[in-house]
Design a protein around this motif. Structure first.
Motif, PDB file in Angstrom:
ATOM      1  N   CYS A  96       0.857  -1.195   0.000  1.00  0.00           N
ATOM      2  CA  CYS A  96       0.000   0.000   0.000  1.00  0.00           C
ATOM      3  C   CYS A  96       0.888   1.239   0.000  1.00  0.00           C
ATOM      4  CB  CYS A  96      -0.876   0.034   1.242  1.00  0.00           C
ATOM      5  SG  CYS A  96      -2.065  -1.306   1.356  1.00  0.00           S
ATOM      6  N   ALA A  97       0.278   2.365  -0.324  1.00  0.00           N
ATOM      7  CA  ALA A  97       1.032   3.620  -0.251  1.00  0.00           C
ATOM      8  C   ALA A  97       1.443   3.876   1.197  1.00  0.00           C
ATOM      9  CB  ALA A  97       0.180   4.776  -0.770  1.00  0.00           C
ATOM     10  N   GLY A  98       2.692   4.286   1.353  1.00  0.00           N
ATOM     11  CA  GLY A  98       3.216   4.619   2.675  1.00  0.00           C
ATOM     12  C   GLY A  98       4.182   5.772   2.560  1.00  0.00           C
ATOM     13  N   LEU A  99       4.761   6.127   3.665  1.00  0.00           N
ATOM     14  CA  LEU A  99       5.665   7.279   3.739  1.00  0.00           C
ATOM     15  C   LEU A  99       7.089   6.770   3.921  1.00  0.00           C
ATOM     16  CD1 LEU A  99       6.102  10.359   4.134  1.00  0.00           C
ATOM     17  CD2 LEU A  99       5.439  10.036   6.504  1.00  0.00           C
ATOM     18  N   VAL A 100       7.985   7.252   3.057  1.00  0.00           N
ATOM     19  CA  VAL A 100       9.406   6.925   3.175  1.00  0.00           C
ATOM     20  C   VAL A 100      10.148   8.240   3.392  1.00  0.00           C
ATOM     21  CG1 VAL A 100      11.408   5.880   2.066  1.00  0.00           C
ATOM     22  CG2 VAL A 100       9.109   4.967   1.613  1.00  0.00           C
ATOM     23  N   ILE A 101      10.926   8.281   4.456  1.00  0.00           N
ATOM     24  CA  ILE A 101      11.671   9.499   4.793  1.00  0.00           C
ATOM     25  C   ILE A 101      13.156   9.189   4.643  1.00  0.00           C
ATOM     26  CG2 ILE A 101      12.168  11.194   6.594  1.00  0.00           C
ATOM     27  CD1 ILE A 101       9.398  10.570   7.775  1.00  0.00           C
ATOM     28  N   ARG A 102      13.810   9.939   3.754  1.00  0.00           N
ATOM     29  CA  ARG A 102      15.244   9.732   3.503  1.00  0.00           C
ATOM     30  C   ARG A 102      16.019  11.019   3.774  1.00  0.00           C
ATOM     31  NH1 ARG A 102      12.773   7.257  -1.028  1.00  0.00           N
ATOM     32  NH2 ARG A 102      13.114   5.013  -1.071  1.00  0.00           N
ATOM     33  N   ARG A 103      17.247  10.815   4.211  1.00  0.00           N
ATOM     34  CA  ARG A 103      18.196  11.923   4.364  1.00  0.00           C
ATOM     35  C   ARG A 103      19.386  11.596   3.482  1.00  0.00           C
ATOM     36  NH1 ARG A 103      18.438  12.113   9.651  1.00  0.00           N
ATOM     37  NH2 ARG A 103      16.907  13.771   9.739  1.00  0.00           N
ATOM     38  N   ALA A 104      19.628  12.450   2.484  1.00  0.00           N
ATOM     39  CA  ALA A 104      20.723  12.246   1.527  1.00  0.00           C
ATOM     40  C   ALA A 104      20.686  10.836   0.934  1.00  0.00           C
ATOM     41  CB  ALA A 104      22.073  12.531   2.194  1.00  0.00           C
ATOM     42  N   GLY A 105      19.479  10.370   0.606  1.00  0.00           N
ATOM     43  CA  GLY A 105      19.315   9.074  -0.035  1.00  0.00           C
ATOM     44  C   GLY A 105      19.265   7.896   0.916  1.00  0.00           C
ATOM     45  N   THR A 106      19.539   8.121   2.187  1.00  0.00           N
ATOM     46  CA  THR A 106      19.508   7.052   3.180  1.00  0.00           C
ATOM     47  C   THR A 106      18.174   7.075   3.916  1.00  0.00           C
ATOM     48  OG1 THR A 106      21.893   7.160   3.476  1.00  0.00           O
ATOM     49  CG2 THR A 106      20.638   6.121   5.246  1.00  0.00           C
ATOM     50  N   ALA A 107      17.459   5.955   3.889  1.00  0.00           N
ATOM     51  CA  ALA A 107      16.167   5.892   4.578  1.00  0.00           C
ATOM     52  C   ALA A 107      16.373   6.021   6.083  1.00  0.00           C
ATOM     53  CB  ALA A 107      15.451   4.598   4.245  1.00  0.00           C
ATOM     54  N   VAL A 108      15.617   6.908   6.703  1.00  0.00           N
ATOM     55  CA  VAL A 108      15.656   7.056   8.163  1.00  0.00           C
ATOM     56  C   VAL A 108      14.351   6.594   8.796  1.00  0.00           C
ATOM     57  CG1 VAL A 108      17.379   8.889   8.133  1.00  0.00           C
ATOM     58  CG2 VAL A 108      14.958   9.495   8.064  1.00  0.00           C
ATOM     59  N   ALA A 109      13.303   6.444   7.989  1.00  0.00           N
ATOM     60  CA  ALA A 109      12.020   5.929   8.486  1.00  0.00           C
ATOM     61  C   ALA A 109      11.179   5.467   7.311  1.00  0.00           C
ATOM     62  CB  ALA A 109      11.265   7.003   9.265  1.00  0.00           C
ATOM     63  N   VAL A 110      10.479   4.371   7.524  1.00  0.00           N
ATOM     64  CA  VAL A 110       9.457   3.891   6.592  1.00  0.00           C
ATOM     65  C   VAL A 110       8.193   3.712   7.425  1.00  0.00           C
ATOM     66  CG1 VAL A 110       8.724   2.004   5.093  1.00  0.00           C
ATOM     67  CG2 VAL A 110      11.094   2.799   5.038  1.00  0.00           C
ATOM     68  N   ILE A 111       7.093   4.286   6.934  1.00  0.00           N
ATOM     69  CA  ILE A 111       5.880   4.350   7.747  1.00  0.00           C
ATOM     70  C   ILE A 111       4.702   3.776   6.973  1.00  0.00           C
ATOM     71  CG2 ILE A 111       4.334   5.882   9.009  1.00  0.00           C
ATOM     72  CD1 ILE A 111       6.730   7.876   9.174  1.00  0.00           C
ATOM     73  N   ALA A 112       4.121   2.717   7.528  1.00  0.00           N
ATOM     74  CA  ALA A 112       2.861   2.185   7.006  1.00  0.00           C
ATOM     75  C   ALA A 112       1.738   2.973   7.673  1.00  0.00           C
ATOM     76  CB  ALA A 112       2.737   0.702   7.325  1.00  0.00           C
ATOM     77  N   VAL A 113       0.707   3.251   6.896  1.00  0.00           N
ATOM     78  CA  VAL A 113      -0.367   4.128   7.357  1.00  0.00           C
ATOM     79  C   VAL A 113      -1.696   3.374   7.317  1.00  0.00           C
ATOM     80  CG1 VAL A 113      -1.570   6.317   6.936  1.00  0.00           C
ATOM     81  CG2 VAL A 113       0.886   6.124   6.436  1.00  0.00           C
ATOM     82  N   GLY A 114      -2.389   3.355   8.431  1.00  0.00           N
ATOM     83  CA  GLY A 114      -3.756   2.850   8.488  1.00  0.00           C
ATOM     84  C   GLY A 114      -4.701   4.042   8.508  1.00  0.00           C
ATOM     85  N   CYS A 115      -5.843   3.890   7.852  1.00  0.00           N
ATOM     86  CA  CYS A 115      -6.775   5.017   7.721  1.00  0.00           C
ATOM     87  C   CYS A 115      -8.189   4.606   8.088  1.00  0.00           C
ATOM     88  CB  CYS A 115      -6.809   5.524   6.283  1.00  0.00           C
ATOM     89  SG  CYS A 115      -5.236   6.061   5.654  1.00  0.00           S
ATOM     90  N   ALA A 116      -8.964   5.580   8.494  1.00  0.00           N
ATOM     91  CA  ALA A 116     -10.419   5.449   8.610  1.00  0.00           C
ATOM     92  C   ALA A 116     -10.968   6.743   8.044  1.00  0.00           C
ATOM     93  CB  ALA A 116     -10.848   5.257  10.052  1.00  0.00           C
ATOM     94  N   GLY A 117     -11.732   6.606   6.977  1.00  0.00           N
ATOM     95  CA  GLY A 117     -12.204   7.821   6.320  1.00  0.00           C
ATOM     96  C   GLY A 117     -11.037   8.585   5.747  1.00  0.00           C
ATOM     97  N   GLU A 118     -11.025   9.863   5.938  1.00  0.00           N
ATOM     98  CA  GLU A 118     -10.019  10.725   5.321  1.00  0.00           C
ATOM     99  C   GLU A 118      -8.902  11.122   6.275  1.00  0.00           C
ATOM    100  OE1 GLU A 118     -12.096  13.900   3.413  1.00  0.00           O
ATOM    101  OE2 GLU A 118     -13.093  12.532   2.042  1.00  0.00           O
TER     102      GLU A 118
END
Length: 122
Positions: free
Chosen positions: A80-102
């Motif tokens: 699923c779509a998620g959030l990837v946070i990188r610093r200078a190309g190095t991943a510092v966090a990968v975040i899976a997101v659960g939703c209800a509505g918007e």
């Protein structure tokens, strides 16, 4: 996940990434459900909350603390779509997101460097 649900989920993630790119905690908070819960995995290798972080303000601050000097992007996380946070190309966090509505209701935040290697840009 139904097709319509996937579109709503993807829209929530897009709005979350856009808010994270501003770096403003209040912008991030608007995408989060007031009762959002974030669970972090630091793998005892990086500082991370040891228990769930609850509430839009606290979770927005958690994300805000990760953002300086980073590039938040959308990535496929567990299919699923998620959030990837990188610093200078190095991943510092990968975040899976659960939703209800918007709104985002649950964030699974992987901070453990050993689990992030596949997310680094080459």
């Amino acid at each position: 996940m139904l097709a319509g649900d996937a579109r709503v989920h993807d829209d929530v993630v897009r709005r979350l990434v856009a808010a994270c790119r501003t770096g403003e905690v209040n912008a991030i908070r608007t995408v989060l459900d007031p009762a959002v819960v974030a669970v972090c995995d630091g793998g005892d290798r990086v500082p991370a909350p040891t228990g769930p972080v609850r509430g839009a303000v606290r979770v927005a601050r958690l994300l805000g603390d990760l953002l300086p000097g980073t590039e938040p992007t959308i990535g496929s996380v567990n299919g699923c779509a998620g959030l990837v946070i990188r610093r200078a190309g190095t991943a510092v966090a990968v975040i899976a997101v659960g939703c209800a509505g918007e709104r985002a209701t649950t964030l699974w935040v992987v901070l453990n460097p050993a689990k992030l290697r596949p997310w680094h840009r080459r």
